[in-house]
Design a protein around this motif. Structure first.
Motif, PDB file in Angstrom:
ATOM      1  N   GLY A  84     -73.937 -42.121  47.068  1.00 50.06           N
ATOM      2  CA  GLY A  84     -73.597 -41.429  45.835  1.00 50.06           C
ATOM      3  C   GLY A  84     -73.703 -39.928  45.982  1.00 50.06           C
ATOM      4  O   GLY A  84     -74.361 -39.411  46.895  1.00 50.06           O
ATOM      5  N   CYS A 131     -69.968 -48.956  49.214  1.00 49.34           N
ATOM      6  CA  CYS A 131     -69.376 -48.201  48.109  1.00 49.34           C
ATOM      7  C   CYS A 131     -69.733 -46.731  48.251  1.00 49.34           C
ATOM      8  O   CYS A 131     -70.879 -46.383  48.574  1.00 49.34           O
ATOM      9  N   GLN A 133     -69.396 -43.127  46.016  1.00 51.15           N
ATOM     10  CA  GLN A 133     -69.057 -42.426  44.782  1.00 51.15           C
ATOM     11  C   GLN A 133     -69.076 -40.940  45.091  1.00 51.15           C
ATOM     12  O   GLN A 133     -70.122 -40.347  45.352  1.00 51.15           O
ATOM     13  N   MET A 178     -64.830 -44.580  44.850  1.00 51.65           N
ATOM     14  CA  MET A 178     -64.578 -44.070  43.506  1.00 51.65           C
ATOM     15  C   MET A 178     -64.753 -42.547  43.557  1.00 51.65           C
ATOM     16  O   MET A 178     -65.788 -42.032  43.995  1.00 51.65           O
ATOM     17  N   THR A 179     -63.709 -41.833  43.154  1.00 48.70           N
ATOM     18  CA  THR A 179     -63.741 -40.378  43.221  1.00 48.70           C
ATOM     19  C   THR A 179     -62.849 -39.794  42.137  1.00 48.70           C
ATOM     20  O   THR A 179     -61.911 -40.447  41.663  1.00 48.70           O
ATOM     21  N   CYS A 212     -69.348 -51.154  42.540  1.00 49.20           N
ATOM     22  CA  CYS A 212     -70.328 -50.513  43.425  1.00 49.20           C
ATOM     23  C   CYS A 212     -71.673 -51.235  43.409  1.00 49.20           C
ATOM     24  O   CYS A 212     -72.392 -51.231  44.411  1.00 49.20           O
ATOM     25  N   GLU A 266     -65.485 -49.612  38.013  1.00 48.40           N
ATOM     26  CA  GLU A 266     -65.852 -49.043  39.317  1.00 48.40           C
ATOM     27  C   GLU A 266     -67.362 -49.120  39.535  1.00 48.40           C
ATOM     28  O   GLU A 266     -67.825 -49.476  40.635  1.00 48.40           O
ATOM     29  N   GLU A 267     -68.147 -48.774  38.536  1.00 44.86           N
ATOM     30  CA  GLU A 267     -69.597 -48.833  38.674  1.00 44.86           C
ATOM     31  C   GLU A 267     -70.061 -50.267  38.949  1.00 44.86           C
ATOM     32  O   GLU A 267     -70.983 -50.498  39.747  1.00 44.86           O
ATOM     33  N   ARG A 310     -68.107 -37.317  43.774  1.00 43.90           N
ATOM     34  CA  ARG A 310     -67.729 -36.435  42.671  1.00 43.90           C
ATOM     35  C   ARG A 310     -67.430 -35.063  43.268  1.00 43.90           C
ATOM     36  O   ARG A 310     -68.316 -34.387  43.792  1.00 43.90           O
TER      37      ARG A 310
END
Length: 504
Positions: free
Chosen positions: A477, A343, A345, A384-385, A468, A464-465, A347
């Motif tokens: 992350g 996973c 993540q 996830m973005t 992950c 999503e969390e 940002r």
């Protein structure tokens, strides 16, 4: 020198001798006398906010100041910023409520950054009163637009309630009882019903936000914030200086007159304090984070002298999502990905993160390279973005999406069936209205309609969390992201390895 009011206003005999003077002249003399009186006696008790006269007047103006909960006391606070920060504040609120033996008023989830605190390290934040007002206004808007979702609809606090470590009441139920309002009007189609409710909520909010005054046995508004106070519990001498203080340059530039002190929350706001008799204790922000060897606002990591609070501190480190969300995340991992996966993540757009794309992509590149060398292709990974897929062209995400021979990419979107179906289940469950910690609150909750929302709650982030947390090949992350920190906690507590939980 004392001002003699009787010498200023002539006695009745003198007025009889001067009958030709007009009533306007008499009124002028009276007003001038009052001005002199207020000038010499500005703190006269008829204007003291702590006087019984003021409290009686406010009790008449706000009849809900009279407690309707048989001696129950409550804690209210003002959440803000993104969901991860709001979750952090919920944990702190649970802790503070338990220490002070108060029932927590569980707030809704606020829109992302609808209310901002400011910067504690720079000593530039909204005051507690300002942020309470901002939060109250936003909650009224959530109710008005039928977008209200309680934190207890998303975060499962049932184990804390069943173990009696904390008592809680839903914000809507509390407001219905304390303000004497019919929250059901948010579901009404009558043209005058909703505006009337909104006006009444704003009036009640002016008291709960501490706009007027603190009133005996009604409300105590906490005006300390991270600029002046670090709340502690059983940790050192009360009132000592904190290690982090504004530097001299900042003091001069911002004209900062105060210092930061470490204060024991139980001694300051608990039994025997000025705040203790109040039905409602109203904080501003309850957000904290480590900074320069200290905490910015709340420094309570253990309570060796209080086993009950010590146990609570351990339990709130991880508060899981409700079963509807956890089950959906696990379902996506096992039925859609169906293989060991990584996973990521990322940002990339919000705040400071938009300036660090290179470093963010570098961590993912290094992790994928190590997996390629260690195993077979393709590598399955969930992304996830906050960067829309239409903007992936020309960067590392676009390269990965095109390289289907080596990488199999998975992601979720708001319009996906799994996401929308989960949102509908949460709306029907209405968990925020289904717990009772205060006698009679469940009966009151039954009278609060959970009307169909105009817009389904946004649950994409929570699913999503959860996905992950199930990534067996690891997690990458974004440094400094509170979302990444939340996922790390979920992985630490083995959320995905636990059996699926029943959803009622």
């Amino acid at each position: 020198m004392f001002f003699n009011l009787n010498r200023t206003i002539a006695n009745p005999k003198q007025w009889n001798k001067k009958k030709r003077r007009s009533p306007l002249f008499v009124l002028s003399i009276f007003l001038i006398s009052l001005l002199f009186f207020f000038f010499f006696f500005p703190n006269y008790t008829i204007f003291s906010t702590s006087s019984k006269t003021a409290n009686i007047a406010l009790s008449q103006k706000y009849p809900h100041c009279e407690t309707r909960f048989h001696g129950e006391k409550f804690l209210w606070y003002a959440p803000h910023s993104g969901f991860s920060n709001q979750l952090s504040e919920l944990k702190n609120a649970i802790l503070m409520a338990s220490i002070l033996n108060r029932t927590l008023i569980v707030p809704p989830i606020l829109d992302h950054h609808a209310v901002a605190l400011g910067s504690c390290p720079k000593f530039r934040v909204q005051s507690p009163k300002e942020i309470r007002i901002s939060v109250w206004d936003h909650i009224v808007e959530l109710l008005r637009s039928r977008r209200y979702a309680s934190m207890a609809d998303i975060i499962d606090i049932s184990s804390l309630l069943s173990s009696s470590l904390v008592r809680a009441i839903d914000f809507r139920v509390f407001v219905s009882l304390w303000c004497g309002l019919n929250i059901d009007l948010v579901c009404s189609n009558e043209s005058n019903a909703l505006p009337s409710l909104v006006d009444s909520l704003k009036q009640c909010g002016s008291l709960l936000s501490g706009i007027d005054v603190n009133t005996d046995r009604c409300l105590f508004a906490v005006d300390e914030d991270c600029r002046s106070t670090v709340w502690t519990y059983q940790n050192g001498v009360d009132g000592t200086l904190d290690s982090f203080q504004p530097d001299e340059q900042l003091k001069k530039k911002k004209k900062i007159p105060y210092v930061r002190r470490r204060r024991d929350v139980y001694k300051a706001l608990g039994p025997g304090s000025e705040a203790d008799p109040a039905t409602v204790l109203a904080f501003g922000s309850l957000f904290t984070s480590p900074y320069k060897g200290t905490e910015l606002y709340i420094d309570i990591q253990k309570a060796p002298g209080d086993p009950r609070i010590d146990s609570l501190i351990s339990k709130i480190e991880f508060l899981p999502f409700v079963p509807e969300i956890i089950n959906s995340g696990k379902q996506f991992a096992t039925q859609t990905i169906k293989a060991p996966f990584l996973c990521a993540q990322l940002r990339l757009l919000d705040g400071q993160f938009k300036n660090h794309w290179k470093a963010t992509f570098l961590g993912l590149r290094q992790k994928l390279d190590s997996l390629r060398q260690a195993g077979s292709q393709p590598i399955h990974f969930f992304l996830m973005t906050d960067l829309p897929r239409g903007n992936w062209t020309g960067n590392y995400l676009g390269d990965l999406a095109r390289d289907s021979a080596n990488f199999k990419l998975y992601f979720l979107q708001e319009e996906d069936h799994l996401v929308m179906n989960t949102a509908k289940k949460l709306t029907l469950a209405g968990r925020g209205l289904r717990f009772e910690s205060v006698p009679g609150s469940l009966d009151a909750a039954a009278k609060v309609k959970h009307c169909s929302p105009d817009i389904l709650p946004d649950v994409l982030l929570y699913i999503e969390e959860t996905v992950c947390s199930c990534a067996s090949l690891g997690f990458v992350g974004t440094a400094g992201s509170t979302i990444a920190q939340s996922i790390e906690v979920m992985r630490k507590f083995g959320l995905c390895s636990s059996p699926a939980r029943a959803a009622f």
